[in-house]
Design a protein around this motif. Structure first.
Motif, PDB file in Angstrom:
ATOM      1  N   THR A 148       6.009  -7.361  -2.889  1.00  0.00           N
ATOM      2  CA  THR A 148       5.805  -6.153  -2.101  1.00  0.00           C
ATOM      3  C   THR A 148       4.591  -6.323  -1.223  1.00  0.00           C
ATOM      4  O   THR A 148       3.649  -7.038  -1.552  1.00  0.00           O
ATOM      5  N   ASN A 149       4.634  -5.661  -0.099  1.00  0.00           N
ATOM      6  CA  ASN A 149       3.531  -5.710   0.851  1.00  0.00           C
ATOM      7  C   ASN A 149       2.724  -4.424   0.691  1.00  0.00           C
ATOM      8  O   ASN A 149       3.204  -3.348   1.004  1.00  0.00           O
ATOM      9  N   ASN A 150       1.508  -4.538   0.178  1.00  0.00           N
ATOM     10  CA  ASN A 150       0.664  -3.374  -0.050  1.00  0.00           C
ATOM     11  C   ASN A 150      -0.206  -3.019   1.149  1.00  0.00           C
ATOM     12  O   ASN A 150      -1.028  -2.122   1.065  1.00  0.00           O
ATOM     13  N   GLN A 151      -0.056  -3.754   2.239  1.00  0.00           N
ATOM     14  CA  GLN A 151      -0.819  -3.458   3.434  1.00  0.00           C
ATOM     15  C   GLN A 151      -0.356  -2.139   4.035  1.00  0.00           C
ATOM     16  O   GLN A 151       0.835  -1.861   4.104  1.00  0.00           O
ATOM     17  N   LYS A 152      -1.317  -1.342   4.465  1.00  0.00           N
ATOM     18  CA  LYS A 152      -0.968  -0.089   5.137  1.00  0.00           C
ATOM     19  C   LYS A 152      -0.424  -0.419   6.528  1.00  0.00           C
ATOM     20  O   LYS A 152      -1.005  -1.209   7.254  1.00  0.00           O
ATOM     21  N   LYS A 153       0.694   0.191   6.874  1.00  0.00           N
ATOM     22  CA  LYS A 153       1.302  -0.049   8.177  1.00  0.00           C
ATOM     23  C   LYS A 153       0.653   0.832   9.228  1.00  0.00           C
ATOM     24  O   LYS A 153       0.284   1.969   8.958  1.00  0.00           O
TER      25      LYS A 153
END
Length: 141
Positions: free
Chosen positions: A2-7
């Motif tokens: 999963t990508n936990n970076q804020k978009k």
């Protein structure tokens, strides 16, 4: 994975002012829009806004990578030409020319151009549905 970076998100509100135009607002900025069926010369129409967004994307990409690449430049100019098709309505092709005032060698100029093509949000949104091609060249006086 999963990508936990804020978009990143973007919000624009456009409002019709009258039969001749509209205003788009974001943050504390606004731009007059040509939404008049007859057209007007003092505002960008939707197709011109798309080309302006593409140009801004290229310049912003250059601003983003020049410190990373330690690329020295004095100025950047982007010229964009779009051709609209009628059926279905859309941009058939877009050609661009990025003119950079720099003393950097040609291989570094090409590296800069590669970064513009690879990491531009608007560039990569337009590219799949449009014949998008162009060059980056050195300014010559």
């Amino acid at each position: 994975m999963t990508n936990n970076q804020k978009k990143m998100t973007f919000d624009v509100v456009a409002t019709r002012t009258d039969a001749h135009g509209s205003i788009a607002r974001t943050k504390s900025a606004e731009i007059m829009l040509d939404t008049d069926l007859a057209g007007r010369t003092d505002a960008f129409n939707p197709a011109e806004l798309l080309l302006a967004a593409l140009s801004a994307c290229m310049i912003k990409g250059i601003e983003r990578v020049t410190p990373i690449l330690k690329f020295d430049l004095r100025a950047v100019e982007v010229k964009v030409h779009g051709i609209r098709q009628d059926v279905p309505p859309g941009m058939e092709s877009v050609e661009y020319e990025i003119i950079v005032d720099t003393d950097e060698p040609d291989r570094r100029l090409e590296l800069l151009h590669d970064n513009v093509r690879k990491y531009g949000t608007v560039f990569n949104t337009v590219a799949p549905g449009t014949e998008l091609k162009g060059i980056m060249r050195r300014r010559t006086e």
